[in-house]
Design a protein around this motif. Structure first.
Motif, short mmCIF file in Angstrom:
data_model
loop_
_atom_site.label_atom_id
_atom_site.label_comp_id
_atom_site.label_asym_id
_atom_site.label_seq_id
_atom_site.Cartn_x
_atom_site.Cartn_y
_atom_site.Cartn_z
N THR A 183 8.04 32.63 68.16
CA THR A 183 8.42 33.19 69.48
C THR A 183 8.82 32.11 70.49
O THR A 183 9.46 32.41 71.49
N ARG A 184 8.43 30.85 70.24
CA ARG A 184 8.56 29.83 71.28
C ARG A 184 9.97 29.28 71.45
O ARG A 184 10.20 28.45 72.32
N ARG A 195 8.28 35.18 73.92
CA ARG A 195 7.83 36.38 73.23
C ARG A 195 8.81 36.91 72.18
O ARG A 195 8.42 37.62 71.26
N PRO A 215 2.98 34.34 58.83
CA PRO A 215 2.89 32.90 58.55
C PRO A 215 1.98 32.23 59.59
O PRO A 215 1.80 32.75 60.68
N LEU A 227 1.98 29.43 62.07
CA LEU A 227 3.05 28.63 62.68
C LEU A 227 2.52 27.29 63.19
O LEU A 227 1.31 27.14 63.41
N TYR A 278 3.03 22.41 72.89
CA TYR A 278 4.16 23.07 73.54
C TYR A 278 3.65 23.76 74.78
O TYR A 278 2.61 24.39 74.77
N ASN A 325 5.12 26.18 77.70
CA ASN A 325 6.27 26.90 78.29
C ASN A 325 6.19 26.89 79.81
O ASN A 325 5.14 26.72 80.39
N CYS A 348 -0.39 39.53 72.37
CA CYS A 348 -1.06 38.34 72.90
C CYS A 348 -1.99 37.70 71.86
O CYS A 348 -2.32 36.52 71.98
N TYR A 363 -0.50 32.74 65.41
CA TYR A 363 -1.00 31.70 66.32
C TYR A 363 -2.52 31.73 66.41
O TYR A 363 -3.08 31.59 67.49
N ASP A 374 -1.50 33.36 71.61
CA ASP A 374 -0.04 33.52 71.61
C ASP A 374 0.70 32.21 71.83
O ASP A 374 1.93 32.22 71.92
N LEU A 403 1.18 30.39 74.27
CA LEU A 403 1.85 30.19 75.55
C LEU A 403 0.85 29.71 76.60
O LEU A 403 -0.35 30.00 76.50
#
Lengths: 356, 356
Positions: A71-72, A78, A347, A349, A354, A356, B84, B89, B93, B95
């Motif tokens: 999603t990133r 998202r 999977p 990930l 990171y 955002n 979320c 992950y 999520d 983020l």
């Protein structure tokens, strides 16, 4: 008297048996004839798309799977391929109109991702030729990943820690983290998402793979004219057609969603601006159709039987009986395959610094 | 001469062996002492939370899993618990700040869902006591599912075809499709999401379950003072604490995200309006911390080593050396468990004539 009765009974039983045998033989002939007609119009799914002219390695498929769920790379953190092509909904998203970046409603319904490499092109308007082109252009779409340019997406992939996976998937390249390879890897993964179904076993000769009702429905599907467009390996997906050949689609269904869009969806015309492309849409595949309501490019019809009725009326000018509809639905259900195991399992990930 | 040399060599070897044996014995004693100290502060995860005072059936867990991944109960058709708390992950999520309904940015970071029934309460402000309360209230949150009232959510669940599954999960109820049962079922599923880790095997006595570096880190983690708050079965999650005990957190980290929010996150104060709750947050669990960056309630710190440094400085007034930080990180990595298999595998959700 007793002898007479016995003889009469024997004769009666013999007669009944003969009728039964003749019926069986006839039924068998009918079954064989139906299969032969079906085999002329449809083909079973291939076992694999890993053919010589499209080689791909396990590393490439694995990378593609990770990227499919990642999603990133999207600007809202998202969106991913899996947002619209969800394993829980047979590779679609179960919504009438799909939802894109920042929660924006998309103009069309998300079709299942299964078997899509076998379609003539991607999207309802057919404006993306291959699944790879679809995946690559999505990176820049303001409704999908929203990146300003490919460099932005490529930089994110590096930050997210994908460099090693790209190296493994594209071993002979000096700078493999590229939008092209993003597309190639996702395409390689998608090319594994085939969903063999009972109808494939039937086409290969197993008469017991589908029910009697489904066979009646198959017969009807071909004789009514559905198979005129919906034929081939994915039962459609090979041609373009005007939506509403015999009646105006939007007047007929009173599609609410179209009101939201303030205007009709003109299909292929939106991309080409050619008058002859007005209301022309790609004929969708029907594999997994029973698992992926709601129906049509705008998701305006919620139930499969209604969708069959609308199609017969607007494309063939025919009013089907309830029996016919039910049989056709029974046939369409034989096109349902299982969610591929490697698609159902999420999977893990990369864990990346990171932010955002 | 030769005999002398032999005797000298034998004596040397004996001496060396003695030193080695003494070192080994000392190391073993140290290891034993460390384990004993750790066992006094931490506990291994239980094998199951299916205890007598919280019974739940397989049908209930299965329903809860489906509801956890179900997007159609939200008003935008995209939000679900899994949005979320994503299997890809490690149940978070990835983020800094989570994304909610219609793409709206949430005010806080989404923590992992794993092991959360063992926390003192849910959310960073602790305003939801149980996972069930969290799940139930999310149905009405304008940032989550966005329903106007519970009746709206319940009607959707019926339309979506969940009635039979609720019947099976709550067999003795006349009208089981309710928000309360939504919460109970999701809670039952979440209570299965435990992630045993190498540290659990260590706590149970297996000295080889974690590395020498991790042991040094564990020692440091306890002696520096981290374990003052981060103790117990989930290594934290049992108390509330002021964020920034020795320094002002926002001045120290220069959190950009907070600027976006135009104002500081005042923690528990937002819910209670009590001055003593200003900047008070629930101490998060540290299980799976290495897999769930970025860190803190606002995701303002991207890397685990930096998070350790910030914590030592702001909560304990200590400046850790790089060595200390690296060892503590090595210890924290022993808290990583596997994504539970039943969480990683997507459920097949009801195919319903649902039309958003």
């Amino acid at each position: 008297m007793t002898l007479k009765i016995i003889i009469r009974n024997v004769l009666t039983i013999t007669a009944l048996c003969s009728i039964a045998i003749v019926s069986l033989v006839n039924a068998e002939d009918t079954d064989k004839a139906l299969l032969k007609r079906a085999q002329a119009l449809f083909s079973p799914l291939p076992d694999t798309l890993r053919v010589d002219d499209y080689p791909f390695s396990d590393a490439r498929v694995e990378l593609g799977k990770a990227l499919f769920f990642e999603t990133r790379v999207s600007t809202d953190g998202r969106m991913s391929c899996a947002a619209c092509h969800n394993p829980s909904y047979h590779g679609g998203d179960s919504l009438a109109l799909s939802v894109g970046l920042n929660g924006k409603k998309l103009p069309r319904n998300a079709p299942t991702v299964f078997n899509t490499p076998l379609l003539i092109s991607q999207h309802y308007g057919g404006n993306r030729l291959t699944v790879e082109e679809q995946a690559m252009k999505a990176l820049l779409s303001p409704l999908a990943y929203g990146n300003k340019n490919y460099a932005e997406a490529e930089a994110k992939l590096k930050t997210l820690g994908y460099a090693k996976k790209f190296d493994e998937a594209f071993p002979n390249e000096s700078d493999p983290v590229s939008a092209e390879n993003w597309a190639t890897a996702i395409g390689a993964f998608e090319r594994t998402l085939l969903t063999p179904a009972p109808f494939d076993r039937y086409l290969k000769g197993d008469q017991r793979a589908i029910s009697k009702e489904a066979k009646i429905g198959l017969d009807k599907f071909m004789s009514v004219g559905c198979a005129g467009c919906h034929s081939g390996v994915v039962v459609g997906g090979q041609s373009f057609q005007k939506f509403g050949l015999t009646e105006d689609y939007w007047l007929a269904t009173g599609s609410k969603e179209q009101e939201l869009l303030k205007g009709r969806d003109k299909g292929k015309f939106h991309d080409t601006q050619k008058p002859e492309d007005m209301f022309i849409f790609k004929v969708p595949q029907l594999r997994n159709v029973a698992m992926t309501p709601p129906y049509f490019h705008d998701g305006s019809v919620a139930k499969l039987d209604d969708a069959v009725r609308v199609m017969a009326r607007l494309q063939l000018g025919k009013q089907l009986s309830d029996d016919d509809v039910n049989h056709i639905v029974a046939f369409l259900q034989t096109l349902t395959g299982e969610v591929p195991a490697n698609f159902a399992k999420a999977p893990v990930l990369p864990v990346s610094p990171y932010n955002n």
